[in-house]
Enzyme design. Structure first.
Site, PDB file in Angstrom:
ATOM      1  N   GLU A  91       3.850  -5.689   7.095  1.00 34.97           N
ATOM      2  CA  GLU A  91       3.132  -4.715   7.923  1.00 34.97           C
ATOM      3  C   GLU A  91       3.692  -4.568   9.328  1.00 34.97           C
ATOM      4  O   GLU A  91       3.715  -3.465   9.890  1.00 34.97           O
ATOM      5  CB  GLU A  91       1.644  -5.088   8.000  1.00 34.97           C
ATOM      6  CG  GLU A  91       0.850  -4.794   6.743  1.00 34.97           C
ATOM      7  CD  GLU A  91       0.923  -5.894   5.709  1.00 34.97           C
ATOM      8  OE1 GLU A  91       0.172  -5.852   4.724  1.00 34.97           O
ATOM      9  OE2 GLU A  91       1.758  -6.829   5.884  1.00 34.97           O
ATOM     10  N   ASP A 122      -4.245  -5.936   7.801  1.00 35.38           N
ATOM     11  CA  ASP A 122      -5.693  -5.934   7.976  1.00 35.38           C
ATOM     12  C   ASP A 122      -6.499  -6.042   6.683  1.00 35.38           C
ATOM     13  O   ASP A 122      -7.711  -5.838   6.682  1.00 35.38           O
ATOM     14  CB  ASP A 122      -6.131  -4.663   8.726  1.00 35.38           C
ATOM     15  CG  ASP A 122      -5.686  -3.374   8.039  1.00 35.38           C
ATOM     16  OD1 ASP A 122      -5.134  -3.447   6.931  1.00 35.38           O
ATOM     17  OD2 ASP A 122      -5.908  -2.296   8.626  1.00 35.38           O
ATOM     18  N   GLY A 177       0.601  -5.284   0.956  1.00 39.34           N
ATOM     19  CA  GLY A 177      -0.666  -5.349   0.242  1.00 39.34           C
ATOM     20  C   GLY A 177      -0.638  -6.278  -0.954  1.00 39.34           C
ATOM     21  O   GLY A 177      -1.675  -6.803  -1.369  1.00 39.34           O
ATOM     22  N   ASP A 236      -1.707  -9.496   0.380  1.00 39.58           N
ATOM     23  CA  ASP A 236      -3.163  -9.464   0.535  1.00 39.58           C
ATOM     24  C   ASP A 236      -3.845  -9.832  -0.776  1.00 39.58           C
ATOM     25  O   ASP A 236      -4.807 -10.616  -0.792  1.00 39.58           O
ATOM     26  CB  ASP A 236      -3.633  -8.059   0.960  1.00 39.58           C
ATOM     27  CG  ASP A 236      -3.191  -7.681   2.360  1.00 39.58           C
ATOM     28  OD1 ASP A 236      -3.351  -8.501   3.274  1.00 39.58           O
ATOM     29  OD2 ASP A 236      -2.709  -6.546   2.541  1.00 39.58           O
ATOM     30  N   ILE A 248       0.841  -1.192   0.000  1.00 42.21           N
ATOM     31  CA  ILE A 248       0.000   0.000   0.000  1.00 42.21           C
ATOM     32  C   ILE A 248       0.879   1.247   0.000  1.00 42.21           C
ATOM     33  O   ILE A 248       1.897   1.321   0.689  1.00 42.21           O
ATOM     34  CB  ILE A 248      -0.963  -0.008   1.212  1.00 42.21           C
ATOM     35  CG1 ILE A 248      -2.035   1.088   1.072  1.00 42.21           C
ATOM     36  CG2 ILE A 248      -0.208   0.115   2.513  1.00 42.21           C
ATOM     37  CD1 ILE A 248      -3.182   0.939   2.028  1.00 42.21           C
TER      38      ILE A 248
END
Length: 275
Positions: free
Chosen positions: A148, A156, A125, A128, A69
Site C-alpha cells: 500500500e 487500512d 489486500g 490483509d 484490491i
C-alpha cells in the site's frame, strides 16, 4: 449453494468436513473487486452456519492467491461521493473503509478455523486476508508484499493491526514502510506462515491433510480454541485465564469429552456430533 461472482465454494471429498473457499477472478490475479467485499462475508457466514463444515481452506484459483484490491474498486468508492462538503465526504469515506474492513474481519468472526493456502502473489489486500486467517501455509514460489505504501495509501484493512502480532513490530514496520517483496521461505522465517511446501501440488495436498486432521477433532474444542485465543490477544494472562474458565464452565462437560475419553480407552478414532 449460492453462486458468487468473485468466489467459489466446494468440497473435494463429499464425506469430508473440510470445505474450500476460493478467490475466483484468475484473469485479474484474484484482485479484490467490489463484489468480493459483499460476497466474502456472506460466504463465510454460510460456511460458519453449515453443520457439515468443520474447517475452511482459503485459496485462489489460477496462478496467484491475491494481487490486492482492484484499483477499479478504489475508483468506484471515490466516484460515489456526491457532496462537496469536505466533512461529509470524509465521513462517507470512513464508512466505506469500515465496510471494507468488515469483510476481512468476517474471517475472525467465523467460528470455524480458516486455513490460508497461498501460492503465487499475495500482495496488499492479500496480506490483509491471510493475517486474519487462523493458520497460513504457502508454496516455495509464493511471494508477498505489504504494497500500500507504494500506492500512496496507509494500509487500512487489517495488516497494520494484525501483522505485528504475527511477525513482531520491528519486522512489520520494516515490511510496511519498504513495501518490499519477500519470498515464501522468508515468510516462514518471519513467522507469517507455518510451513512452506516445494510446489503448489504439495501445498494443496499438505494443507488438505492438515485440515482433515483438524476436521476430525471435537468441533466444540476447535471453535473454543479459536475463540479463546482471539480473545486472549486483548487480555493479560489473569484475564485470559478467567475468560477460558468461564468458557469451559459452559462447554467442557459435553458429549465430545465423553466420546474422546471412550475412544482413547478403546483405542479407536472418536466420532463427534456436528456443530
Amino acid at each position: 449453494m449460492a453462486i458468487y461472482k468473485s468466489l467459489e465454494i466446494f468440497q473435494k471429498n463429499p464425506k469430508s468436513s473440510v470445505f474450500y473457499l476460493h478467490l475466483n477472478r484468475p484473469s485479474h490475479r484474484n484482485a479484490l473487486s467490489r463484489d468480493f467485499f459483499t460476497e466474502f462475508p456472506e460466504a463465510l457466514s454460510s460456511l460458519d452456519q453449515n453443520p457439515n463444515v468443520n474447517v475452511i481452506v482459503l485459496s485462489g484459483t489460477g496462478d496467484h492467491f491475491c494481487a490486492g484490491i482492484d484499483l477499479k474498486t478504489l475508483t468506484s468508492i471515490s466516484e460515489n461521493f456526491v457532496s462537496v462538503d469536505r466533512g461529509r465526504v470524509g465521513e462517507q469515506f470512513r464508512r466505506e473503509i469500515k465496510w471494507l474492513q468488515d469483510a476481512i474481519t468476517a474471517i475472525e468472526r467465523c467460528r470455524k478455523p480458516v486455513i490460508a493456502s497461498i501460492h503465487g502473489a499475495c500482495i496488499g489486500g492479500g496480506i490483509d486476508i491471510v493475517t486474519a486467517c487462523d493458520i497460513r501455509y504457502c508454496s516455495k514460489d509464493a511471494f508477498f508484499s505489504v504494497k500500500e505504501v507504494d500506492l500512496a495509501i496507509t494500509a487500512d484493512l487489517g495488516t497494520l493491526q494484525r501483522l505485528p502480532g504475527i511477525v513482531g513490530y520491528g519486522n512489520a514496520i520494516e515490511l510496511a514502510l519498504t513495501g518490499r517483496r519477500f519470498s515464501g521461505p522468508e515468510a516462514k522465517q518471519l513467522g507469517l506462515v507455518s510451513g512452506v511446501f516445494d510446489s503448489r501440488d504439495e501445498l494443496e495436498n499438505g494443507v488438505r491433510l492438515i485440515a482433515e486432521g483438524i476436521g476430525l477433532k471435537s468441533p466444540l474444542a476447535v471453535t473454543g480454541t479459536k475463540a479463546v485465543l482471539q480473545r486472549s490477544r486483548e487480555l493479560n494472562v489473569e484475564q485470559g485465564l478467567d475468560y477460558v474458565a468461564t468458557w469451559n464452565s459452559a462447554m467442557l462437560l459435553s458429549d465430545d469429552l465423553t466420546e474422546a475419553i471412550s475412544a482413547f480407552a478403546q483405542k479407536r478414532k472418536p466420532v463427534f456430533a456436528k456443530l
